[in-house]
Motif scaffolding. Structure first.
Motif, short mmCIF file in Angstrom:
data_model
loop_
_atom_site.label_atom_id
_atom_site.label_comp_id
_atom_site.label_asym_id
_atom_site.label_seq_id
_atom_site.Cartn_x
_atom_site.Cartn_y
_atom_site.Cartn_z
N GLU B 132 39.28 91.75 -26.72
CA GLU B 132 39.62 92.01 -28.13
C GLU B 132 40.56 90.93 -28.67
N LEU B 135 38.76 87.77 -29.63
CA LEU B 135 38.08 87.88 -30.93
C LEU B 135 39.09 87.84 -32.07
N GLU B 136 40.17 88.60 -31.90
CA GLU B 136 41.23 88.63 -32.95
C GLU B 136 41.79 87.24 -33.21
N ASN B 161 31.07 86.45 -28.56
CA ASN B 161 31.43 87.00 -29.87
C ASN B 161 31.43 88.53 -29.77
N SER B 162 31.56 89.21 -30.91
CA SER B 162 31.72 90.67 -30.85
C SER B 162 30.46 91.34 -30.27
N GLU B 163 29.28 90.78 -30.57
CA GLU B 163 28.04 91.35 -30.02
C GLU B 163 28.02 91.21 -28.49
N ASN B 166 30.44 93.62 -26.91
CA ASN B 166 29.84 94.96 -26.86
C ASN B 166 28.88 95.09 -25.67
#
Lengths: 180, 224
Positions: B132, B135-136, B161-163, B166
């Motif tokens: 996290e 990404l932040e 990346n966020s994908e 996940n």
């Protein structure tokens, strides 16, 4: 009431290594983090338990502040857990025991000598220190490694010291302390 | 405080450096180039391209080559840190160690012997938190190595990346993968980040992959 985590880290960057992982163990249990220089007796009276966290191997600032800790903690009548530098502080002020040069880096085997509320048996524990503590009359030795005293308890009060770092392994020691 | 960072070019060492840089001066990058791809101490994919990261960061780099033989690589690391202490007057070392007591114990011993501070800002950080934070903080990195089931070759070169995060979190529950790769499941390489002055563009690369183990060989890259 809340728990107070006292940082002994001179550099704030060390908090992420020695204080935040203890805070993570506490999780949802209400607690605050404060550097020792920001503490006073009135602030401490708001907390039910105190944990004094460890610091870097090169950090010896706390040694110069022992008289301050003596004044700060002597009248605090609730449970205290000192980790590494925290144990050295507690035995120095409550037991008037000097520090001795004893280096341990990494895992050592800890042998429980006396049944207690924090841990039992033989277990591996992570150590990181240049100093250790001497045997002294005010404290009972709860556990040892081959070279060092690993855990102590004050004879009359719920004041514990552990040399090893429970944030790396043996997190249940912190949880057991919270249940005292 | 003047600090040197043990820099592999991956997401962890970059993030540790960024945290340390908030209140300290990072004066040099210390990189070990191990010819042993299975080294327990040093991460190997894309290590030769850390020179572009050094240029983009504007921070000088010292690179030592090691054969990666278990005890000898520690002597090489000792010499590298000692050299950095003499050359850049560093007072401490920063590492991206997260949970490996094998790595951190050895680095702590070297630092203690040399009278240097040792900072591990990511130590014991939950891996979800680390991802996290990447990404932040807008840290752009790609996957350059995989070494666990069920990673196939489509993961090599993939942007974290966020994908992707996940997907890694899903693999945590289905395959018990350490989502940030702490167990060596993935290796990464940072191509752009807040401390970079220029982005790294990879123009040519090749995948080497078989049986859930692979690496991305970067053949051509430049700062843009």
């Amino acid at each position: 009431m809340k728990i107070l985590l006292i940082s002994t880290c001179t550099h704030t960057l060390n908090n992420s290594e020695f204080v935040i992982p203890i805070s993570d163990i506490l999780g949802d249990i209400e607690h605050d983090i404060m550097h020792f220089e920001d503490c006073n007796k009135e602030i401490l009276s708001n907390y039910s338990k105190i944990i004094i966290c460890g610091t870097s191997m090169q950090d010896f600032t706390y040694v110069d502040w022992l008289p301050f800790f003596d004044d700060l903690l002597k009248e605090f009548n609730r449970p205290i857990l000192g980790i590494c530098s925290g144990m050295q502080i507690l035995t120095s002020i409550f037991g008037i025991s000097g520090l001795i040069d004893k280096i341990e880096i990494g895992f050592v085997e800890v042998n429980t000598l006396i049944s207690n509320k924090l841990f039992d048996g033989r277990f591996q524990a992570y150590n990181l220190h240049n100093y250790s503590v001497n045997d002294c009359n005010e404290f009972t030795i709860l556990a040892t490694s081959e070279n060092c005293i690993q855990a102590v308890k004050h004879m009359a009060r719920e004041i514990y010291g552990i040399s090893f770092h429970p944030e790396v392994r043996n997190q249940e020691v912190v949880k057991n302390f919270l249940n005292i | 405080m003047n600090l040197g960072i043990l820099f592999s070019g991956g997401k962890d060492s970059y993030l540790a450096m960024e945290m340390a840089a908030e209140s300290n001066e990072i004066t040099c990058l210390l990189t070990i180039n191990s010819s042993n791809q299975d080294s327990w101490m040093f991460h190997t994919p894309a290590i030769e391209w850390t020179k572009l990261q050094s240029k983009s960061l504007g921070i000088p780099q010292i690179i030592y080559n090691t054969k990666g033989i278990q005890d000898e690589e520690l002597e090489d690391l000792f010499e590298l840190i000692k050299n950095a202490k003499n050359k850049f007057s560093i007072e401490g070392i920063v590492t991206g160690a997260l949970a490996s007591t094998y790595q951190s114990t050895r680095i702590q011993k070297i630092c203690n012997d040399l009278g240097l501070w040792c900072f591990n800002p990511l130590w014991q950080m939950p891996q979800e938190t680390l991802l996290e934070k990447l990404l932040e903080n807008n840290v752009e990195s790609i996957i350059t190595g995989v070494a666990a089931e069920p990673f196939d070759d489509s993961w090599l070169g993939r942007a974290i990346n966020s994908e992707c995060v996940n997907d890694l979190m899903k693999l945590k529950s289905s395959y018990r993968i350490n989502p940030a790769g702490e167990g060596g499941e993935i290796e990464s390489f940072v191509i752009n980040a807040p401390l970079f002055s220029k982005k790294i563009e990879i123009s040519q690369s090749r995948k080497h992959y078989s049986n859930y183990s692979g690496r991305l060989e970067i053949m051509e890259a430049s700062l843009i």
